[in-house]
Design a protein around this motif. Structure first.
Motif, PDB file in Angstrom:
ATOM      1  N   CYS A 184       0.872  -1.268  -0.203  1.00  0.00           N
ATOM      2  CA  CYS A 184      -0.006   0.074   0.036  1.00  0.00           C
ATOM      3  C   CYS A 184       0.827   1.399  -0.014  1.00  0.00           C
ATOM      4  CB  CYS A 184      -0.872   0.122   1.225  1.00  0.00           C
ATOM      5  SG  CYS A 184      -2.269  -1.142   1.197  1.00  0.00           S
ATOM      6  N   CYS A 185       1.967   1.239   0.783  1.00  0.00           N
ATOM      7  CA  CYS A 185       2.715   2.477   0.733  1.00  0.00           C
ATOM      8  C   CYS A 185       3.534   2.778  -0.481  1.00  0.00           C
ATOM      9  CB  CYS A 185       3.997   1.997   1.865  1.00  0.00           C
ATOM     10  SG  CYS A 185       3.446   2.387   3.570  1.00  0.00           S
ATOM     11  N   VAL A 186       4.072   1.627  -1.104  1.00  0.00           N
ATOM     12  CA  VAL A 186       4.580   1.584  -2.378  1.00  0.00           C
ATOM     13  C   VAL A 186       3.598   2.174  -3.582  1.00  0.00           C
ATOM     14  CG1 VAL A 186       5.705   0.530  -4.176  1.00  0.00           C
ATOM     15  CG2 VAL A 186       6.420   0.141  -2.072  1.00  0.00           C
ATOM     16  N   LYS A 187       2.398   1.812  -3.563  1.00  0.00           N
ATOM     17  CA  LYS A 187       1.403   2.193  -4.386  1.00  0.00           C
ATOM     18  C   LYS A 187       0.936   3.531  -4.161  1.00  0.00           C
ATOM     19  CE  LYS A 187      -2.762   0.637  -6.516  1.00  0.00           C
ATOM     20  NZ  LYS A 187      -3.885  -0.438  -6.697  1.00  0.00           N
ATOM     21  N   MET A 188       0.941   4.199  -2.811  1.00  0.00           N
ATOM     22  CA  MET A 188       0.315   5.145  -2.842  1.00  0.00           C
ATOM     23  C   MET A 188       1.593   6.425  -2.959  1.00  0.00           C
ATOM     24  SD  MET A 188      -1.349   5.206   1.231  1.00  0.00           S
ATOM     25  CE  MET A 188      -1.887   6.645   1.274  1.00  0.00           C
ATOM     26  N   VAL A 189       2.823   6.134  -2.766  1.00  0.00           N
ATOM     27  CA  VAL A 189       3.922   7.235  -3.228  1.00  0.00           C
ATOM     28  C   VAL A 189       4.242   6.914  -4.762  1.00  0.00           C
ATOM     29  CG1 VAL A 189       6.469   7.142  -3.201  1.00  0.00           C
ATOM     30  CG2 VAL A 189       5.335   6.594  -1.161  1.00  0.00           C
ATOM     31  N   GLU A 190       4.196   5.843  -5.510  1.00  0.00           N
ATOM     32  CA  GLU A 190       4.487   5.735  -6.836  1.00  0.00           C
ATOM     33  C   GLU A 190       3.155   6.413  -7.925  1.00  0.00           C
ATOM     34  OE1 GLU A 190       7.456   1.859  -7.324  1.00  0.00           O
ATOM     35  OE2 GLU A 190       5.007   1.596  -7.778  1.00  0.00           O
ATOM     36  N   GLU A 191       1.915   6.188  -7.108  1.00  0.00           N
ATOM     37  CA  GLU A 191       0.684   6.661  -8.052  1.00  0.00           C
ATOM     38  C   GLU A 191       0.105   7.892  -7.735  1.00  0.00           C
ATOM     39  OE1 GLU A 191      -1.710   3.302  -8.845  1.00  0.00           O
ATOM     40  OE2 GLU A 191      -0.312   1.879  -8.532  1.00  0.00           O
ATOM     41  N   CYS A 192       0.372   8.564  -6.582  1.00  0.00           N
ATOM     42  CA  CYS A 192      -0.407   9.615  -5.930  1.00  0.00           C
ATOM     43  C   CYS A 192       0.118  10.651  -6.836  1.00  0.00           C
ATOM     44  CB  CYS A 192       0.184  10.026  -4.537  1.00  0.00           C
ATOM     45  SG  CYS A 192      -0.814  11.385  -3.826  1.00  0.00           S
ATOM     46  N   GLU A 193      -0.771  11.709  -7.196  1.00  0.00           N
ATOM     47  CA  GLU A 193      -0.637  12.984  -8.184  1.00  0.00           C
ATOM     48  C   GLU A 193       0.421  14.128  -7.387  1.00  0.00           C
ATOM     49  OE1 GLU A 193      -4.380  13.956  -9.294  1.00  0.00           O
ATOM     50  OE2 GLU A 193      -4.954  12.060 -10.433  1.00  0.00           O
ATOM     51  N   HIS A 194       0.204  13.971  -6.303  1.00  0.00           N
ATOM     52  CA  HIS A 194       0.760  15.191  -5.300  1.00  0.00           C
ATOM     53  C   HIS A 194       1.977  15.113  -4.614  1.00  0.00           C
ATOM     54  CE1 HIS A 194      -3.178  16.629  -6.292  1.00  0.00           C
ATOM     55  NE2 HIS A 194      -3.775  15.564  -5.728  1.00  0.00           N
ATOM     56  N   ASN A 195       3.082  14.571  -5.041  1.00  0.00           N
ATOM     57  CA  ASN A 195       4.440  14.401  -4.499  1.00  0.00           C
ATOM     58  C   ASN A 195       4.273  13.769  -3.248  1.00  0.00           C
ATOM     59  OD1 ASN A 195       7.200  14.348  -4.172  1.00  0.00           O
ATOM     60  ND2 ASN A 195       7.256  16.547  -4.236  1.00  0.00           N
ATOM     61  N   LEU A 196       3.785  12.795  -2.815  1.00  0.00           N
ATOM     62  CA  LEU A 196       3.636  12.202  -1.515  1.00  0.00           C
ATOM     63  C   LEU A 196       4.822  11.099  -1.242  1.00  0.00           C
ATOM     64  CD1 LEU A 196       1.648  11.562   1.021  1.00  0.00           C
ATOM     65  CD2 LEU A 196       0.752   9.586  -0.206  1.00  0.00           C
ATOM     66  N   ARG A 197       5.121  11.433  -0.126  1.00  0.00           N
ATOM     67  CA  ARG A 197       6.160  10.327   0.523  1.00  0.00           C
ATOM     68  C   ARG A 197       5.668   9.852   1.905  1.00  0.00           C
ATOM     69  NH1 ARG A 197      11.769  13.963  -0.609  1.00  0.00           N
ATOM     70  NH2 ARG A 197      11.123  14.538  -2.535  1.00  0.00           N
ATOM     71  N   MET A 198       5.912   8.632   2.213  1.00  0.00           N
ATOM     72  CA  MET A 198       5.117   7.748   3.230  1.00  0.00           C
ATOM     73  C   MET A 198       6.169   7.475   4.276  1.00  0.00           C
ATOM     74  SD  MET A 198       2.013   7.670   2.644  1.00  0.00           S
ATOM     75  CE  MET A 198       1.377   6.309   3.851  1.00  0.00           C
ATOM     76  N   ILE A 199       5.612   7.363   5.754  1.00  0.00           N
ATOM     77  CA  ILE A 199       6.327   6.752   6.630  1.00  0.00           C
ATOM     78  C   ILE A 199       5.317   5.638   7.399  1.00  0.00           C
ATOM     79  CG2 ILE A 199       7.287   7.306   8.796  1.00  0.00           C
ATOM     80  CD1 ILE A 199       7.529  10.131   8.019  1.00  0.00           C
ATOM     81  N   TYR A 200       6.229   4.702   7.309  1.00  0.00           N
ATOM     82  CA  TYR A 200       5.229   3.402   8.223  1.00  0.00           C
ATOM     83  C   TYR A 200       6.092   3.191   9.373  1.00  0.00           C
ATOM     84  CZ  TYR A 200       3.683  -0.942   9.801  1.00  0.00           C
ATOM     85  OH  TYR A 200       3.068  -1.854  10.414  1.00  0.00           O
ATOM     86  N   VAL A 201       5.074   3.309  10.411  1.00  0.00           N
ATOM     87  CA  VAL A 201       5.638   3.243  11.954  1.00  0.00           C
ATOM     88  C   VAL A 201       4.825   1.982  12.495  1.00  0.00           C
ATOM     89  CG1 VAL A 201       5.852   4.030  14.255  1.00  0.00           C
ATOM     90  CG2 VAL A 201       5.954   5.558  12.095  1.00  0.00           C
TER      91      VAL A 201
END
Length: 804
Positions: free
Chosen positions: A468-485
């Motif tokens: 899910c994190c990879v998909k959100m970072v790669e496909e989001c239209e708004h330069n999103l970076r993800m942190i998983y804790v």
């Protein structure tokens, strides 16, 4: 080895294994043949030294009084521990494991005498075979012989050590860390703000957590007592993992209904802990319980005579007839929507919850069903929530009133206060780990948005999280970076996912970490994906940013998913198995410049309590008002046994006398010692004191040996009344007054001794010519009549007895 036969050695841990109580029978033809094995363990659980006692044949309450010595040179008091294992010695087969308990060296040597609750491998308390299934404990004395000079010496408790505390609150909860944490915060508040002594009775796993988080309390005192059980072990078992992976409303309903019954094993342990304090200088004044311990707390309130109130983190467990107040929040889980509709109709409402929970609580195939437990303590059956509603038991929900629509039929005993958080006194400023700090800083410098995904300790596979994190970072239209804790699960994602993870990590677009201070991290986040736990959700809501609730969505996590959706700060809750199909859409909508879904605007306009407050003061004040200003009373004791008016024959009475004798004979010696009589009578009625018990003891102890044997007990009960059920009841009631006769006793004298209206009514019915202050009905209101009147047995049977 006897206590006097061995000379002390230098650098040794010297223990006297005194005795065990309530050892269950593991042999087919008799009691167990118990012995205790003692092992000294290092930080990784390796055995450094060990020894064991001799075997006591066929004993329920074995007494060893045997000294064991373990090498103690170079041991760290905080990382080394001692494990006590109780086994049954089998001559012709492998010895049977009964139970065990581990304790750090520092805790072990803190007092010269300690009692340790034995637990099964599952964590459930080991209990004896009696009707009440009393907890099995071993008693260990710590001797200073050979103890290393650098170690602190065991300290005796001083007489009156705790008598200065104005109030003693006993808090009982079980579950995960998230279930225990609010109780620790509340306990700190009672201690610091009111100077009270608070005992937290919960699972042994959380002992260090409780002690660590309350170590800086300066005014009152917070103590720990084990309840037995280990929820984390249960959840992480194969069955537990299977159950938590189920998405259907039916399984959610079953888990909700079983969440209390699963903890019935702790009933006798909780009552035992409350009773034990009766022998100390600061007995328990009141009980506070979690939702999952409601039936157990009600039992303790009735049997021990203590006021009770609830601290409820799952409001949907409080019943209501309102159509929209659901026990289980439905989510879309099926391929065919009509199946979701069927489940939602059948398995989410309060009617289904009440029906199924009643069946689970009273499961006739279970040893630990609530009716059997109550019967063992001489109490009538009762439905917990109905009883609490009937007697308007106060229930505190630590949420602001705006959190949800309050059901219309909730009484004034249910209170919404404020969200509560565990924050230490004078907490030093925290920082993020350097690598995480650098990741956040670079994202801000690059003008990127930050997303956070966290599921606490929920069993979500690493493959699912990273996908899910990879998909959100790669496909989001708004330069999103993800942190998983979160806790790293043991599964290994496939090679393709891990290659993409490594690539995004190297580009500072994805960061994975086990733990982080949310108080520091949350203000940096633009969009949240969380599991729906109360604390995490409220902290995220206070950041006023869009939120998606996902994960296994168990019980109250669905409730918080519904709250976030209805408040307009995010989409409907989605199970983690389905989240990958909507995660990019959520990120795009949450970060859209025009806020097309209105999530950011709604989040900005909502208030979630005072964000600078931990909410402790508001919750402490609510309980203080109940217990101190309103002086709420214990639940009425609904006794059976020798006070049961439904006896049909003397056989019923004789059986009850046997069971009553066992109740008084606490240590199982076959005789009732004076201290046992004081303990039991004090538990039944706080009005009994050593001074009032002594005359009673003198009357019953016919041979003057200082104890009551069974023959003396029967003669006492049966003396001068003949063999009739009414006569036995009358003698038993007279005995409660410490006299041989019921004649000539005034109502005030009776009322001073009796603990329930039921008992007074029974006393009046069994006694002719009793003088008491009567009550008459005047326009529907009961008022006291000034003049005392003489009442016959026949008249008394017709009159309700109410206390002036």
């Amino acid at each position: 080895q006897s206590l006097t036969s061995e000379e002390p050695h230098a650098m040794t841990l010297t223990l006297n294994i005194v005795r065990a109580t309530n050892v269950p029978a593991d042999d087919l033809h008799g009691n167990s043949d118990p012995y205790v094995k003692v092992e000294l363990l290092d930080v990784e659980g390796g055995v450094l030294d060990g020894s064991q006692t001799t075997t006591m044949d066929n004993k329920v309450h074995p007494i060893w009084n045997q000294v064991l010595r373990l090498a103690a040179e170079g041991l760290d008091l905080d990382t080394c521990s001692v494990k006590f294992t109780l086994n049954d010695d089998d001559r012709w087969s492998r010895d049977d494991f009964i139970g065990s308990c581990s304790i750090t060296l520092r805790d072990l040597i803190r007092r010269p005498l300690i009692r340790l609750l034995m637990q099964e491998d599952s964590g459930d308390p080991v209990t004896g075979d009696g009707d009440r299934s009393e907890p099995c404990e071993i008693e260990v004395a710590v001797l200073e012989d050979g103890m290393p000079e650098a170690w602190p010496r065991p300290q005796e408790r001083h007489a009156g050590e705790h008598s200065s505390y104005p109030y003693h609150l006993f808090m009982v909860t079980r579950g995960t860390r998230g279930d225990v944490q609010p109780f620790v915060a509340l306990a700190r508040g009672f201690a610091e703000q009111l100077g009270w002594m608070v005992t937290i009775c919960t699972e042994l796993r959380w002992k260090d957590f409780v002690k660590r988080k309350t170590a800086d309390v300066s005014r009152g005192k917070v103590r720990f007592r084990p309840s037995g059980g280990d929820t984390v072990t249960t959840v992480e078992s194969l069955v537990g993992r299977w159950a938590t992976s189920q998405k259907t409303e039916f399984m959610q309903l079953m888990m909700l209904c079983m969440s209390e019954a699963a903890f019935f094993h702790s009933a006798s342990t909780v009552v035992h802990q409350v009773q034990r304090y009766e022998l100390e200088d600061r007995p328990v004044d009141a009980i506070v319980f979690a939702f999952t311990m409601g039936s157990v707390a009600m039992l303790a309130s009735e049997f021990c005579g203590k006021p009770v109130a609830g601290f409820i983190l799952q409001p949907t467990a409080i019943s209501s007839t309102d159509e929209n107040w659901l026990a289980v929040q439905p989510i879309e889980t099926e391929t065919f929507s009509f199946l979701d509709s069927v489940e939602s109709e059948l398995f989410t409402g309060q009617t289904a919850f009440k029906l199924v929970k009643s069946l689970v609580d009273r499961n006739p195939m279970s040893k630990w069903n609530i009716d059997r437990i109550r019967e063992a303590y001489g109490l009538h059956t009762a439905r917990t929530m109905d009883t609490m509603r009937q007697f308007n038991v106060h229930l505190v929900i630590p949420m602001v009133p705006e959190t949800f629509q309050r059901p219309s039929d909730w009484g004034n005993g249910i209170h919404l206060t404020d969200f509560i958080f565990l924050r230490g006194k004078g907490k030093t400023a925290s920082t993020l780990p350097e690598a995480l700090h650098n990741f956040v800083t670079k994202a801000k410098d690059d003008g990127a948005k930050l997303g956070l995904m966290t599921f606490s300790s929920m069993p979500v596979t690493r493959a699912t999280v990273l996908s899910c994190c990879v998909k959100m970072v790669e496909e989001c239209e708004h330069n999103l970076r993800m942190i998983y804790v979160g806790k790293r699960q043991p599964d290994e994602p496939d090679t393709n996912i891990m290659q993409r993870v490594h690539s995004l990590t190297a580009e500072s677009r994805l960061f994975e970490i086990g733990r982080a201070d949310f108080g520091v991290l949350f203000p940096e986040i633009d969009v949240f994906v969380i599991h729906g736990g109360l604390g995490t959700t409220v902290e995220a809501l206070r950041m006023k940013k869009p939120i998606a609730v996902s994960g296994p969505l168990l019980l109250d996590q669905r409730f918080w998913g519904r709250v976030c959706f209805e408040k307009g700060v995010g989409p409907e809750a989605v199970h983690i198995d389905n989240f990958s199909s909507v995660c990019v859409e959520f990120a795009n909508n949450a970060l859209h410049p025009d806020d097309q879904c209105g999530w950011r605007a709604s989040a900005q306009n909502l208030l979630w309590g005072d964000e600078t407050s931990d909410g402790v003061a508001a919750n402490v004040e609510a309980f203080r008002r109940f217990f101190i200003e309103e002086c709420i009373q214990p639940l009425p004791k609904q006794l059976v046994g020798i006070l049961d008016p439904n006896w049909n024959s003397i056989a019923d009475g004789a059986s009850s006398i046997v069971e009553t004798f066992k109740m008084y004979d606490v240590n199982g010696t076959g005789k009732i010692e004076r201290f046992e009589l004081e303990q039991v009578m004090g538990a039944l009625d706080p009005g009994w004191t050593p001074d009032t018990v002594k005359p009673m003891m003198d009357v019953v102890d016919a041979n003057g040996d200082g104890s009551i044997d069974y023959a003396e007990f029967v003669n006492w009960i049966m003396a001068g009344v003949g063999v009739s059920a009414a006569g036995v009841r009358r003698a038993a009631l007279a005995a409660r007054l410490g006299t041989n006769t019921c004649e000539g006793l005034g109502f005030e004298e009776v009322r001073a001794r009796y603990v329930s209206k039921f008992e007074v009514t029974l006393f009046i019915r069994e006694t002719s010519g009793v003088t008491f202050v009567s009550m008459q009905q005047d326009d529907g209101v009961w008022v006291a009549v000034e003049d005392a009147v003489e009442v016959s047995e026949e008249d008394a049977a017709q009159w309700p007895i109410l206390f002036p």
